[in-house]
Design a protein around this motif. Structure first.
Motif, PDB file in Angstrom:
ATOM      1  N   ARG A 251       7.143  21.266  52.712  1.00  0.00           N
ATOM      2  CA  ARG A 251       6.590  20.256  51.812  1.00  0.00           C
ATOM      3  C   ARG A 251       6.333  20.887  50.453  1.00  0.00           C
ATOM      4  NH1 ARG A 251       2.088  17.456  49.915  1.00  0.00           N
ATOM      5  NH2 ARG A 251       2.469  15.224  49.841  1.00  0.00           N
TER       6      ARG A 251
ATOM      7  N   THR B 229       8.098   9.116  40.150  1.00  0.00           N
ATOM      8  CA  THR B 229       8.370   8.507  41.464  1.00  0.00           C
ATOM      9  C   THR B 229       9.310   9.361  42.310  1.00  0.00           C
ATOM     10  OG1 THR B 229      10.167   7.203  40.514  1.00  0.00           O
ATOM     11  CG2 THR B 229       7.983   6.157  40.619  1.00  0.00           C
ATOM     12  N   THR B 230       9.428  10.634  41.974  1.00  0.00           N
ATOM     13  CA  THR B 230      10.310  11.520  42.729  1.00  0.00           C
ATOM     14  C   THR B 230       9.753  11.706  44.133  1.00  0.00           C
ATOM     15  OG1 THR B 230      10.894  12.683  40.710  1.00  0.00           O
ATOM     16  CG2 THR B 230      11.363  13.805  42.781  1.00  0.00           C
ATOM     17  N   ARG B 231      10.542  11.329  45.114  1.00  0.00           N
ATOM     18  CA  ARG B 231      10.195  11.574  46.519  1.00  0.00           C
ATOM     19  C   ARG B 231      11.501  11.721  47.274  1.00  0.00           C
ATOM     20  NH1 ARG B 231       8.140   8.837  51.518  1.00  0.00           N
ATOM     21  NH2 ARG B 231       6.828  10.453  52.425  1.00  0.00           N
ATOM     22  N   TRP B 232      11.887  12.979  47.472  1.00  0.00           N
ATOM     23  CA  TRP B 232      13.120  13.288  48.173  1.00  0.00           C
ATOM     24  C   TRP B 232      12.762  13.776  49.567  1.00  0.00           C
ATOM     25  CZ3 TRP B 232      14.257  16.799  43.471  1.00  0.00           C
ATOM     26  CH2 TRP B 232      14.663  16.023  42.370  1.00  0.00           C
ATOM     27  N   ILE B 233      13.341  13.148  50.567  1.00  0.00           N
ATOM     28  CA  ILE B 233      13.065  13.515  51.952  1.00  0.00           C
ATOM     29  C   ILE B 233      14.346  14.084  52.561  1.00  0.00           C
ATOM     30  CG2 ILE B 233      12.286  12.716  54.212  1.00  0.00           C
ATOM     31  CD1 ILE B 233      10.153  12.515  51.987  1.00  0.00           C
TER      32      ILE B 233
ATOM     33  N   GLU C  78      10.107  17.751  52.502  1.00  0.00           N
ATOM     34  CA  GLU C  78       9.694  16.671  51.607  1.00  0.00           C
ATOM     35  C   GLU C  78       9.409  17.274  50.229  1.00  0.00           C
ATOM     36  OE1 GLU C  78       6.061  13.412  51.253  1.00  0.00           O
ATOM     37  OE2 GLU C  78       6.145  14.765  52.966  1.00  0.00           O
TER      38      GLU C  78
ATOM     39  N   VAL D 149       7.981  16.037  46.532  1.00  0.00           N
ATOM     40  CA  VAL D 149       7.295  14.950  45.823  1.00  0.00           C
ATOM     41  C   VAL D 149       6.857  15.457  44.466  1.00  0.00           C
ATOM     42  CG1 VAL D 149       5.308  13.396  45.853  1.00  0.00           C
ATOM     43  CG2 VAL D 149       6.470  13.970  47.992  1.00  0.00           C
TER      44      VAL D 149
ATOM     45  N   HIS E 245       4.899  19.669  46.754  1.00  0.00           N
ATOM     46  CA  HIS E 245       4.260  18.609  45.981  1.00  0.00           C
ATOM     47  C   HIS E 245       3.919  19.173  44.610  1.00  0.00           C
ATOM     48  CE1 HIS E 245       1.108  15.877  44.554  1.00  0.00           C
ATOM     49  NE2 HIS E 245       1.804  14.971  45.222  1.00  0.00           N
TER      50      HIS E 245
END
Length: 133
Positions: free
Chosen positions: A123, A55-59, A48, A50, A125
């Motif tokens: 992850r 609004t970047t949220r790449w999964i 993940e 973020v 962030h």
């Protein structure tokens, strides 16, 4: 690469700071090259990524690679990044940095990264704050 080192308490493992540094250096290499394989090598398949306050949220690794590569136009304009490890506990590290982009300006970065035992990020962030001119 060995990422996790044992402490005196066998139930508690911590991140090796040299492994963190190595991961950040690989991240910077991938940022310079924009090579899909370099980017993919940083992350687990289900990672993940973020970025706030955006609004970047790449999964997932594939989404991370595609999203990252979409930023190439403004990366190519020139940039520099200075960074420092602030803390490392268990499998999570906190890194501060300053990114200077020719086309965008100067940004303060706060990264929290979680790495697995093989040195891949599960992850990522980032809080990315643009400095006033």
């Amino acid at each position: 690469m060995t990422l996790i080192t044992e402490t005196n308490d066998p139930t508690h493992a911590g991140i090796d700071r040299s492994a963190i540094s190595g991961w950040v250096e690989r991240y910077l290499l991938a940022w310079r090259t924009n090579n899909a394989a370099d980017i993919a090598d940083l992350f687990t398949e289900d990672a993940e990524y973020v970025e706030a306050p955006y609004t970047t949220r790449w999964i997932g690794r594939d989404a991370i690679v595609a999203g990252w590569r979409s930023r190439w136009d403004w990366q190519r304009g020139g940039w520099a990044f200075e960074w420092e490890i602030q803390s490392a506990t268990d499998r999570t590290a906190v890194i501060t940095g300053v990114g200077t982009y020719t086309q965008l300006g100067v940004f303060d970065n706060l990264w929290t990264i979680t790495l697995d035992g093989t040195g891949h990020c599960t992850r990522f962030h980032m809080v990315n704050t643009e400095r006033d001119s």
